[in-house]
Design a protein around this motif. Structure first.
Motif, PDB file in Angstrom:
ATOM      1  N   LYS A  26      43.007 -53.948 -21.131  1.00  0.00           N
ATOM      2  CA  LYS A  26      41.729 -54.110 -21.842  1.00  0.00           C
ATOM      3  C   LYS A  26      40.766 -53.140 -21.177  1.00  0.00           C
ATOM      4  CE  LYS A  26      40.409 -58.235 -22.896  1.00  0.00           C
ATOM      5  NZ  LYS A  26      40.894 -58.247 -24.254  1.00  0.00           N
ATOM      6  N   ASP A  41      33.382 -48.820 -26.747  1.00  0.00           N
ATOM      7  CA  ASP A  41      34.491 -49.509 -27.395  1.00  0.00           C
ATOM      8  C   ASP A  41      35.202 -50.398 -26.382  1.00  0.00           C
ATOM      9  OD1 ASP A  41      36.388 -49.342 -29.914  1.00  0.00           O
ATOM     10  OD2 ASP A  41      37.680 -49.229 -28.146  1.00  0.00           O
ATOM     11  N   ARG A  43      38.589 -52.848 -26.159  1.00  0.00           N
ATOM     12  CA  ARG A  43      39.812 -53.304 -26.814  1.00  0.00           C
ATOM     13  C   ARG A  43      40.997 -53.116 -25.881  1.00  0.00           C
ATOM     14  NH1 ARG A  43      40.065 -51.518 -31.897  1.00  0.00           N
ATOM     15  NH2 ARG A  43      37.923 -50.840 -31.780  1.00  0.00           N
ATOM     16  N   ASP A  44      42.151 -53.660 -26.281  1.00  0.00           N
ATOM     17  CA  ASP A  44      43.408 -53.467 -25.552  1.00  0.00           C
ATOM     18  C   ASP A  44      44.059 -52.173 -26.026  1.00  0.00           C
ATOM     19  OD1 ASP A  44      42.989 -55.920 -24.359  1.00  0.00           O
ATOM     20  OD2 ASP A  44      44.408 -56.997 -25.628  1.00  0.00           O
ATOM     21  N   TRP A  45      44.590 -51.435 -25.067  1.00  0.00           N
ATOM     22  CA  TRP A  45      45.280 -50.174 -25.352  1.00  0.00           C
ATOM     23  C   TRP A  45      46.660 -50.173 -24.712  1.00  0.00           C
ATOM     24  CZ3 TRP A  45      43.306 -46.193 -28.277  1.00  0.00           C
ATOM     25  CH2 TRP A  45      41.941 -46.252 -28.573  1.00  0.00           C
ATOM     26  N   SER A  53      44.744 -52.628 -30.019  1.00  0.00           N
ATOM     27  CA  SER A  53      44.492 -53.889 -30.709  1.00  0.00           C
ATOM     28  C   SER A  53      43.170 -53.768 -31.454  1.00  0.00           C
ATOM     29  CB  SER A  53      44.413 -55.028 -29.691  1.00  0.00           C
ATOM     30  OG  SER A  53      43.238 -54.880 -28.912  1.00  0.00           O
ATOM     31  N   ARG A  54      42.821 -54.846 -32.155  1.00  0.00           N
ATOM     32  CA  ARG A  54      41.469 -54.896 -32.708  1.00  0.00           C
ATOM     33  C   ARG A  54      40.502 -55.004 -31.544  1.00  0.00           C
ATOM     34  NH1 ARG A  54      41.697 -58.829 -37.979  1.00  0.00           N
ATOM     35  NH2 ARG A  54      43.191 -57.554 -39.115  1.00  0.00           N
ATOM     36  N   GLY A  55      39.310 -54.533 -31.753  1.00  0.00           N
ATOM     37  CA  GLY A  55      38.335 -54.579 -30.677  1.00  0.00           C
ATOM     38  C   GLY A  55      36.933 -54.613 -31.223  1.00  0.00           C
TER      39      GLY A  55
END
Length: 93
Positions: A26, A41, A43-45, A53-55
């Motif tokens: 994250k 931004d 989100r998980d990468w 992921s969605r973020g």
């Protein structure tokens, strides 16, 4: 469903919040989506930033309002107090 691809460029990593055993993390990054203006931004990468992921994406003004709101309400203390186990008797202090 649209067949348009979303383009993105991670301009800078602000910080990593969590690393998962899967290799994903994250992150808080500054990202440009579809060649638009850079935004903050969260989100998980995947490790190579090819999958995400969605973020949540915030402008600088939105991020500042988020920071101000969390600080003004002392949200961290509120959350910590909500997650503490309830005392069962007066001997647990």
């Amino acid at each position: 469903m649209s067949s348009e691809r979303i383009s993105y460029k991670v301009i800078a990593n602000v910080g990593t919040l969590t690393r998962y055993p899967t290799g994903w993390s994250k992150e808080v990054n500054i990202v440009s989506w579809n060649e638009g203006p850079a935004k903050i931004d969260i989100r998980d990468w995947s490790e190579n930033h090819e999958k995400m992921s969605r973020g949540i994406t915030l402008t600088a003004d939105e991020m500042q309002r988020l920071i101000d709101s969390v600080q003004a309400r002392d949200a961290i203390t509120m959350l910590q107090n909500m997650t503490k186990p309830a005392r069962t008797n007066d001997y647990e202090r």
